[in-house]
Enzyme design. Structure first.
Site, short mmCIF file in Angstrom:
data_model
loop_
_atom_site.label_atom_id
_atom_site.label_comp_id
_atom_site.label_asym_id
_atom_site.label_seq_id
_atom_site.Cartn_x
_atom_site.Cartn_y
_atom_site.Cartn_z
N SER A 1 -16.13 -47.61 7.21
CA SER A 1 -15.74 -47.15 6.01
C SER A 1 -16.92 -47.25 5.21
CB SER A 1 -14.81 -48.42 5.57
OG SER A 1 -15.38 -49.73 5.49
N LYS A 2 -16.83 -46.87 3.86
CA LYS A 2 -17.79 -46.62 2.94
C LYS A 2 -18.59 -48.11 2.84
CE LYS A 2 -19.66 -44.07 -0.47
NZ LYS A 2 -20.69 -43.03 0.04
N ARG A 3 -17.74 -49.04 2.82
CA ARG A 3 -18.23 -50.22 2.69
C ARG A 3 -19.18 -50.72 3.81
NH1 ARG A 3 -16.13 -55.27 3.23
NH2 ARG A 3 -14.14 -54.25 4.00
#
Ligand code: GLU
Length: 486
Positions: free
Chosen positions: A255-257
């Site tokens: 995910s982006k995180r």
């Protein structure tokens, strides 16, 4: 029966940047089309007007081009199934919905968003599964028709079966079945006349003669719904092939995180498109032999859907870096020149004023020890005197006795008649021997003095590239600085 020509599509919703997961989907589709001599389509699924981002589409197209994924039909290219933007195909979806209404496979639903909200609340409180309670499904046909004729706002819903199950065969995972009772009466056409993803996707895949749907496995729950729509419309569904999830290093979905970045981010980080394509093609697929480095034509030659595996794939950035380095080893300096020049220019180097032969020579010295394009900007000492010395190395190399040593080396260099890497090496070795020193004791302070860095290309090659005058000037500056205590 002849097998139909393979036609696949990449169908992004331009609501954000192209992330590596989306790029992987595009790559698999592209490879399959090229392998089979079929067609690769780009279709823009832009029916969610609220989330539409025009800039994202521009970036997305640029990213696909950067990756070298050319499409046979789609935006900018056109094709027999134009337009390739879903927002421009509304009449087709409306006609499909109309047909399903007429055939009794769909019904108008007049429930307001307030009522649906209330329903959701009640279901939550009573611990019931969420979903539409099918109230409007039971309206007498003439009543419903009259309300529509009166212009009452409504959506069109599919009449999903209450019982039984919907089964489809995923090419990789085999049969997957869903209980029909969990597939509620999904919306096909929204109140504003726009289709939902499900309806538009099915109508287009059918109209565009798509033979294989290759998409991320997060779409698996959508597939039984699509099957119901295919059935209601009397269409033959395509082959489904859901690609395995990509995990972040250390677990969890990418995910982006968790480190997932957009393709543009990786471009900025200095990765080559061929390395990206090579790396992403290995996320869920392998050629079945101990082979990881594969140029594009090799990938095309080896790619088969049968070798996609259902097991999750891990996004291992170290491997991407390694692959990038492999391309650096195999490409020549001329390949890098147009890629590196802008980076050096951005760092303030007047590249256009420098002889191209010199730039090529610098690149040749650097590329084999570089992993990313941005590594080239660590080496600005090719163009200007270092204004500082890497701190740890300074403490280690520039201590007591360094100034006289460098002074002696200055004399050694001055004495090198036919200045070249080989003659400098000979002179340094002779000096080391006659002064009972190891060559390393000479190399490290010299490197730091002329580049400001503790590492870099072979020292003698570097000295040769910089030229005698520059080397001597920098050695003298270092002596002064060491003597002055910096
Ligand atoms: N528009 C969907 C997406 O954004 C397409 C999914 C599919 O390939 O069916 O990924």
């Amino acid at each position: 029966m002849t097998t139909p020509r393979v036609r696949v599509r990449f169908a992004p919703s331009p609501t954000g940047y192209l992330h590596v997961g989306g790029a992987r989907t595009a790559i698999f589709n592209w490879l399959f089309a090229r392998r089979m001599g079929g067609d690769f389509l780009l279709r823009v699924e832009d029916t969610d007007q609220a989330r539409y981002d025009a800039n994202a589409l521009v970036e997305l197209i640029a990213d696909l081009k950067w990756l070298g994924l050319d499409w046979d039909e789609g935006p900018e290219k056109g094709g027999p199934h134009e337009p390739y933007f879903q927002s421009q195909r509304l009449p087709l979806y409306q006609a499909a919905a109309r047909r399903m209404l007429d055939d009794g496979h769909a019904y108008p639903c007049f429930c307001t968003s307030e009522r649906l909200e209330e329903l959701r609340e009640q279901q939550k409180v009573n611990n019931l599964p969420a979903g539409y309670d099918r109230r409007c499904r039971n309206l007498p046909a003439d009543v419903a028709a009259q309300r529509v004729a009166d212009g009452e706002k409504h959506v069109v819903r599919l009449k999903a079966p209450f019982h039984g199950e919907t089964v489809f065969t995923d090419l990789i995972r085999g049969p997957i079945s869903y209980q029909n009772r969990v597939l509620d009466d999904m919306v096909l056409l929204k109140g504003d006349g726009f289709p939902t993803y499900h309806l538009a996707n099915v109508v287009d895949d059918h109209d565009m003669l798509i033979t294989h749907v290759l998409r991320g496995d997060e779409w698996i729950p959508s597939t039984p719904r699509h099957i119901l729509i295919y059935k209601a419309l009397g269409y033959e569904p395509p082959v489904f092939c859901h690609l395995p999830v990509i995990l972040a290093e250390g677990g969890g979905k990418l995910s982006k995180r968790k480190g997932a970045a957009s393709v543009g981010d990786y471009r900025e980080l200095g990765y080559l498109p061929e390395a990206m394509v090579n790396f992403l093609s290995l996320l869920g697929w392998s050629p079945g032999e101990d082979l990881e480095f594969m140029e594009r034509d090799v990938l095309v030659e080896k790619f088969t859907l049968e070798r996609i595996h259902p097991k999750s794939a891990v996004f291992d950035e170290k491997k991407l870096e390694w692959l990038n380095g492999q391309y650096f080893l195999r490409r020549d300096a001329a390949f890098f020149l147009p890629l590196v020049k802008p980076l050096w220019a951005k760092a303030g180097i007047e590249v256009d004023a420098l002889p191209e032969a010199y730039l090529l020579h610098c690149i040749a010295l650097l590329k084999d020890r570089s992993k990313r394009l941005t590594d080239f900007t660590d080496s600005l000492y090719f163009f200007r005197d270092p204004d500082s010395y890497e701190e740890k190395a300074r403490q280690k190399q520039f201590g007591e006795g360094s100034a006289p040593l460098l002074e002696s080396l200055i004399s050694v260099i001055e004495g090198v008649a036919d200045y070249s890497a080989a003659s400098i090496e000979t002179a340094y070795k002779a000096f080391a021997e006659s002064n009972a020193r190891k060559v390393g004791e000479l190399i490290h302070p010299t490197r730091l003095a002329i580049s400001g860095m503790p590492y870099g290309p072979g020292l003698y090659e570097l000295m040769d590239a910089l030229g005698k005058d520059t080397v001597l000037r920098r050695m003298k500056i270092a002596v002064e600085k060491i003597s002055a205590g910096f």
